[in-house]
Scaffold this motif. Structure first.
Motif, mmCIF file in Angstrom:
data_model
loop_
_atom_site.group_PDB
_atom_site.id
_atom_site.type_symbol
_atom_site.label_atom_id
_atom_site.label_comp_id
_atom_site.label_asym_id
_atom_site.label_seq_id
_atom_site.Cartn_x
_atom_site.Cartn_y
_atom_site.Cartn_z
ATOM 1 N N ALA A 75 -27.739 18.517 17.745
ATOM 2 C CA ALA A 75 -26.916 17.411 17.228
ATOM 3 C C ALA A 75 -27.344 16.989 15.825
ATOM 4 O O ALA A 75 -27.184 15.825 15.436
ATOM 5 N N GLY A 76 -27.881 17.926 15.046
ATOM 6 C CA GLY A 76 -28.227 17.653 13.651
ATOM 7 C C GLY A 76 -29.127 16.427 13.528
ATOM 8 O O GLY A 76 -30.107 16.265 14.276
ATOM 9 N N TYR A 125 -24.323 14.680 -1.278
ATOM 10 C CA TYR A 125 -22.905 14.493 -1.593
ATOM 11 C C TYR A 125 -22.307 15.794 -2.097
ATOM 12 O O TYR A 125 -23.005 16.619 -2.707
ATOM 13 N N GLY A 181 -29.320 24.787 6.639
ATOM 14 C CA GLY A 181 -28.751 24.970 7.984
ATOM 15 C C GLY A 181 -27.586 25.942 8.001
ATOM 16 O O GLY A 181 -27.387 26.680 8.969
HETATM 17 C C1 LIG Z 1 -24.577 18.051 0.101
HETATM 18 C C2 LIG Z 1 -25.113 19.123 1.032
HETATM 19 C C3 LIG Z 1 -25.119 20.445 0.623
HETATM 20 C C4 LIG Z 1 -25.638 21.437 1.457
HETATM 21 N N1 LIG Z 1 -25.554 22.731 1.060
HETATM 22 C C5 LIG Z 1 -26.007 23.708 1.872
HETATM 23 C C6 LIG Z 1 -25.883 25.073 1.489
HETATM 24 O O1 LIG Z 1 -25.307 25.399 0.470
HETATM 25 N N2 LIG Z 1 -26.417 26.026 2.293
HETATM 26 C C7 LIG Z 1 -27.074 25.717 3.446
HETATM 27 O O2 LIG Z 1 -27.599 26.613 4.081
HETATM 28 N N3 LIG Z 1 -27.158 24.427 3.869
HETATM 29 C C8 LIG Z 1 -26.638 23.417 3.118
HETATM 30 N N4 LIG Z 1 -26.733 22.113 3.515
HETATM 31 C C9 LIG Z 1 -27.431 21.804 4.766
HETATM 32 C C10 LIG Z 1 -26.533 22.049 5.980
HETATM 33 O O3 LIG Z 1 -25.294 21.408 5.764
HETATM 34 C C11 LIG Z 1 -27.194 21.484 7.244
HETATM 35 O O4 LIG Z 1 -28.533 21.941 7.357
HETATM 36 C C12 LIG Z 1 -26.430 21.961 8.495
HETATM 37 O O5 LIG Z 1 -25.063 21.689 8.365
HETATM 38 C C13 LIG Z 1 -26.957 21.298 9.754
HETATM 39 O O6 LIG Z 1 -26.147 21.725 10.828
HETATM 40 P P1 LIG Z 1 -26.240 21.034 12.255
HETATM 41 O O7 LIG Z 1 -25.295 21.772 13.130
HETATM 42 O O8 LIG Z 1 -27.669 20.940 12.660
HETATM 43 O O9 LIG Z 1 -25.779 19.516 12.025
HETATM 44 P P2 LIG Z 1 -24.327 18.890 11.855
HETATM 45 O O10 LIG Z 1 -23.407 19.769 11.131
HETATM 46 O O11 LIG Z 1 -24.518 17.513 11.319
HETATM 47 O O12 LIG Z 1 -23.788 18.828 13.330
HETATM 48 C C14 LIG Z 1 -24.315 17.971 14.312
HETATM 49 C C15 LIG Z 1 -23.176 17.587 15.238
HETATM 50 O O13 LIG Z 1 -23.691 16.886 16.359
HETATM 51 C C16 LIG Z 1 -22.753 15.901 16.713
HETATM 52 N N5 LIG Z 1 -23.380 14.869 17.528
HETATM 53 C C17 LIG Z 1 -24.236 13.898 17.117
HETATM 54 N N6 LIG Z 1 -24.581 13.115 18.150
HETATM 55 C C18 LIG Z 1 -23.932 13.589 19.234
HETATM 56 C C19 LIG Z 1 -23.865 13.178 20.584
HETATM 57 N N7 LIG Z 1 -24.538 12.110 21.031
HETATM 58 N N8 LIG Z 1 -23.081 13.877 21.443
HETATM 59 C C20 LIG Z 1 -22.373 14.967 21.009
HETATM 60 N N9 LIG Z 1 -22.388 15.386 19.728
HETATM 61 C C21 LIG Z 1 -23.168 14.714 18.837
HETATM 62 C C22 LIG Z 1 -22.266 15.381 15.366
HETATM 63 O O14 LIG Z 1 -21.037 14.693 15.506
HETATM 64 C C23 LIG Z 1 -22.170 16.658 14.559
HETATM 65 O O15 LIG Z 1 -20.890 17.247 14.613
HETATM 66 C C24 LIG Z 1 -26.195 21.095 2.720
HETATM 67 C C25 LIG Z 1 -26.153 19.771 3.146
HETATM 68 C C26 LIG Z 1 -25.612 18.782 2.329
HETATM 69 C C27 LIG Z 1 -25.569 17.365 2.817
#
Ligand SMILES: Cc1cc2nc3c(=O)[nH]c(=O)nc-3n(C[C@H](O)[C@H](O)[C@H](O)COP(=O)(O)OP(=O)(O)OC[C@H]3O[C@@H](n4cnc5c(N)ncnc54)[C@H](O)[C@@H]3O)c2cc1C
Length: 416
Positions: free
Chosen positions: A253-254, A276, A383
């Motif tokens: 869940a990030g 951003y 990520g």
């Molecule tokens: C400006 C910016 C630029 C970036 N550029 C890059 C890049 O170029 N290359 C790269 O490799 N990475 C990049 N990143 C990093 C990358 O975006 C993140 O590391 C990655 O998206 C994390 O993925 P995730 O699935 O862990 O989290 P998320 O995409 O945040 O997903 C987590 C999900 O869990 C859900 N959730 C939360 N709580 C609950 C709950 N209680 N029940 C059910 N669901 C829940 C949320 O709604 C969300 O959809 C960038 C980030 C940012 C902010």
């Protein structure tokens, strides 16, 4: 109550969707629950770089002093909002403990190896599943505007070379030859030929649809509210759309993962690091490949009909407040590095929360005390890059198969 599954994945970002996909591909019955819409978190509006060459943890020698200086500047690329928050203090302690040369040099080859495996999986995955997501392998160009920036960049390139990620140093003229819209007067660049880029939401949604086609179930607007556990194992997961039962539960869940883990008595040092992006219709004079504006610490990515600029890292807790001065700083950098003309009023501004681990390594693996939970978070700035390898590793852990990479450095138990 839905039928008992082999695995339940919590979180519909790149990490959760990749984990769900690879588990389904390994023949498991899998359900994914997401609090909002799929890909509504950090995975939506990021820069879309698939970059094994971004293998540097934020925790590096000297970074703590640098961060303190930057914190005084409202448009700096790194900012910690001063506040009383015990989780932040605890995280900062782990972060400063990891900000030394030994930890940094240990982490770089580990992250690089993970990134290389993930890039190979992207090639395989996108071809096998025919996912249309503007995937291209035109490398990444880092451009410098100062001598110090170039020296630092060349030093980093040498370090990456030792981890099997070669780079080519370019003169200022060669930079302009490669991307004619880079301003003359730059201090040269480094070209990382193997890197790739894509449109992140198209990748995540495309992969989720392949997962569903394989029989996987997706429940959106099903936020996890709690867990029932017995004899050290989760027996059911309570969501806003009812209870789900599964033999294994993957928490992906990030930035919200620590809150969920806390309900199971698990401590995870992950801070939400806001960034951003601003997305434009692609101008005729857009660069043709991703470019890192090194000193400004932001990036530009062509994405098919769009062009996105992204940057800043702000530790201000879990919120989606947009600080316009930081967005303006990213837009200003484009004018400093490129001749490309952009009308900031025509850009779509987005903020996202990177799940930032204190030592720069993702947190992937089982936890002590709850036998059937696997954590997959803490991917920080990479990520998107590390999605496939994480998904594959999670699937192998759940199935008890030989892992694609040594999982020991990513174990959540390192923070016990
Ligand atoms: C400006 C910016 C630029 C970036 N550029 C890059 C890049 O170029 N290359 C790269 O490799 N990475 C990049 N990143 C990093 C990358 O975006 C993140 O590391 C990655 O998206 C994390 O993925 P995730 O699935 O862990 O989290 P998320 O995409 O945040 O997903 C987590 C999900 O869990 C859900 N959730 C939360 N709580 C609950 C709950 N209680 N029940 C059910 N669901 C829940 C949320 O709604 C969300 O959809 C960038 C980030 C940012 C902010």
């Amino acid at each position: 109550m839905a039928q008992r599954q082999d695995a339940l994945v919590v979180g519909g970002g790149v990490i959760g969707v990749c984990a769900a996909y690879y588990m389904a591909k390994a023949g498991m019955s899998v359900t994914l629950v997401e609090r909002g819409e799929l890909c509504g978190g950090s995975s939506y509006g990021n820069a879309g770089w698939v970059v094994p060459t971004h293998s540097f943890p934020l925790a590096a020698p000297g970074v703590v002093m640098q961060a303190l200086r930057w914190t005084l500047r409202p448009d700096s690329p790194f900012y910690v909002k001063p506040r009383f928050d015990l989780d932040l203090f605890r995280w900062l302690r782990w972060f400063s403990a990891a900000s030394n040369s030994r930890s940094f040099h240990r982490a770089v080859p580990i992250i690089a190896e993970l990134g290389k495996s993930s890039l190979a999986l992207y090639d395989e995955l996108i071809a096998a599943e025919s996912i249309e997501c503007q995937y291209q392998r035109r490398g990444l160009l880092a451009v410098f505007r100062t001598r110090e920036g170039r020296e630092k960049g060349e030093g980093e390139a040498r370090l990456l070379g030792e981890s099997g990620l070669p780079a080519r140093t370019l003169t200022p003229d060669e930079v302009v030859e490669m991307e004619p819209v880079v301003r003359p007067g730059n201090f040269g660049g480094v070209y990382f030929e193997q890197d790739a880029n894509l449109k992140p939401d198209e990748l995540v949604l495309g992969l989720a649809s392949r997962f569903e086609r394989m029989g996987g179930a997706v429940h959106t607007h099903a936020g996890v509210e709690g867990f029932h556990a017995r004899d050290g194992a989760v027996t059911s997961v309570q969501t806003t759309k009812g209870a789900f039962q599964a033999d294994r539960v993957v928490l992906a869940a990030g930035s919200w993962t620590p809150r969920l883990a806390k309900r199971l008595g698990i401590y995870l040092p992950v801070q939400a690091a806001k960034g951003y992006s601003v997305t434009f219709d692609r101008p005729a004079d857009s660069p043709t490949r991703p470019v890192m504006m090194a000193e400004a610490r932001c990036g530009l990515t062509p994405m098919g009909p769009h062009m996105r600029i992204a940057g800043t890292l702000e530790l201000s807790g879990i919120n989606d407040r947009i600080r316009q001065r930081r967005v303006d700083a990213i837009a200003r950098a484009v004018g400093e590095y490129f001749t490309t003309r952009l009308d900031p009023a025509k850009g779509v501004v987005w903020s996202g929360l990177r799940p930032l681990s204190p030592d720069g390594l993702p947190i992937i693996g089982p936890v002590a005390g709850v036998s059937n939970v696997v954590i997959a978070t803490g991917h920080s700035m990479t990520g998107m890059t590390l999605g496939p390898v994480t998904g594959k590793l999670v699937a192998q852990m759940v199935a008890g198969h030989e892992p694609i990479v040594d999982p020991a450095p990513f174990s959540p138990s390192r923070f016990e």
